[in-house]
Write an enzyme that holds these catalytic residues in place. Sequence first.
Site, PDB file in Angstrom:
ATOM      1  N   ARG A 119      44.180  37.742  46.386  1.00  0.00           N
ATOM      2  CA  ARG A 119      44.970  37.527  44.981  1.00  0.00           C
ATOM      3  C   ARG A 119      45.327  38.955  44.636  1.00  0.00           C
ATOM      4  O   ARG A 119      44.864  39.991  44.938  1.00  0.00           O
ATOM      5  CB  ARG A 119      43.821  36.820  44.040  1.00  0.00           C
ATOM      6  CG  ARG A 119      42.377  38.031  43.835  1.00  0.00           C
ATOM      7  CD  ARG A 119      41.597  37.275  42.727  1.00  0.00           C
ATOM      8  NE  ARG A 119      40.630  38.340  42.475  1.00  0.00           N
ATOM      9  CZ  ARG A 119      40.525  38.869  41.661  1.00  0.00           C
ATOM     10  NH1 ARG A 119      41.424  38.879  40.594  1.00  0.00           N
ATOM     11  NH2 ARG A 119      39.333  39.886  41.328  1.00  0.00           N
ATOM     12  N   GLU A 144      45.102  62.710  51.417  1.00  0.00           N
ATOM     13  CA  GLU A 144      44.500  61.569  52.302  1.00  0.00           C
ATOM     14  C   GLU A 144      45.360  61.114  53.152  1.00  0.00           C
ATOM     15  O   GLU A 144      46.443  60.421  52.645  1.00  0.00           O
ATOM     16  CB  GLU A 144      43.695  60.711  51.333  1.00  0.00           C
ATOM     17  CG  GLU A 144      42.670  59.810  51.913  1.00  0.00           C
ATOM     18  CD  GLU A 144      41.960  58.958  51.003  1.00  0.00           C
ATOM     19  OE1 GLU A 144      42.165  57.765  51.107  1.00  0.00           O
ATOM     20  OE2 GLU A 144      41.264  59.634  50.239  1.00  0.00           O
ATOM     21  N   ARG A 154      46.658  42.424  34.641  1.00  0.00           N
ATOM     22  CA  ARG A 154      46.168  42.624  33.303  1.00  0.00           C
ATOM     23  C   ARG A 154      47.448  42.446  32.194  1.00  0.00           C
ATOM     24  O   ARG A 154      48.119  43.442  32.175  1.00  0.00           O
ATOM     25  CB  ARG A 154      45.316  43.967  33.114  1.00  0.00           C
ATOM     26  CG  ARG A 154      44.368  43.968  33.849  1.00  0.00           C
ATOM     27  CD  ARG A 154      43.453  45.222  33.558  1.00  0.00           C
ATOM     28  NE  ARG A 154      42.166  45.291  34.433  1.00  0.00           N
ATOM     29  CZ  ARG A 154      41.644  46.350  34.779  1.00  0.00           C
ATOM     30  NH1 ARG A 154      41.952  47.413  33.958  1.00  0.00           N
ATOM     31  NH2 ARG A 154      40.679  46.583  35.441  1.00  0.00           N
TER      32      ARG A 154
END
Length: 369
Positions: free
Chosen positions: A173, A302, A177
Amino acid sequence: MKPYDYLIVGSGLFGAVFAHEAHKAGKRCLVIEKRPHTGGNIYCEEVDGINVHKYGAHIFHTDNREVWNYVNRLVEFNRYTNSPIANYKGKLYNLPFNMNTFYQLWGVRTPAEARAKIQEQCREYEHITHPQNLEEQALKLCGEDIYRQLIKGYTEKQWGRPATELPAFIIRRIPFRFIFDNNYFNDPYQGIPMGGYNRLIGALLENIEVRTGTDYMAHRKELDALAEKVLYTGCIDEYFDYACGHLEYRSLRFEHRHLTDIEDFQGNAVVNYTDRETPYTRVIEHKHFEFGKQRSTVITYEYPDDFEQGKEPYYPVNDEKNSLIFRKYQELAQQQKRVLFGGRLAQYTYADMDDTVAAALKLWEKESL
């Protein structure tokens, strides 16, 4: 009688919590750690007053009040709230996907406008009834713009494969918001230990014997002989000498930079780079985890990396093949009378810190019955 009740292999969060509880109950514990420091992947290195998350950003968040109270009894946590930024080819977007993101993408100002835009884009993929890969799944869930700009490149870098070759279940999913809220986590409790994670590990291992720079696999026989029981938190396939095959992981590579002439590099702790062309997935600016006011800063690039022997295993590849191999190791583990297995590597899982604490407490509770 053996010198110790428990030999704890690994001084990361799981091993440290278990050792803390066993020690409180009067058990004699020896903690051993292969690295030259304790703390596992939550270890912080202090650079110019900044606590650098040496093995990647760690943000403690939980909806478990008992776990939150447990860690806060050991060390005070600050009010840090994770609100990452996405950088797609120089344009910035708020994460997680919320009304700020939708405004930045499309200029929409209301939840109704945002829902309509997402539904409009998803309608183009209504014909996909059974998504065969991650790309089809994501397009069906969120449409073209969000997928192409904020999901596709980041995910392909993370897993080292095109999205069309990744299983659909990776994205079950996509949370939207429809409010202006950049708080990445829904959990009510969130923060960073004031003074860094070393303070948390130090409190957990207080008055417990710890030997760093000690390789369990190289000295297994003599170390096992020291204790009545062993808690092993390393890679489960390594423990059994890869008898059922090698479990697959994705690794990470970190490039740390101390910028002595820059006070604030990016204005946020976490910036994700979501285009495919940028080789790193994110840049971390560590001072922002603790609201630092130092005149210099430390940033970390990273990079996702292929896993091989000698590299740190970070993300398990939870596909059907690896799940089958892990189940075989679980069966072997259950046959061990004196050895307990715990932590993300022994359980072949990606675990948040609160779940790690809860699992260690649960294992000790079972042991103490």
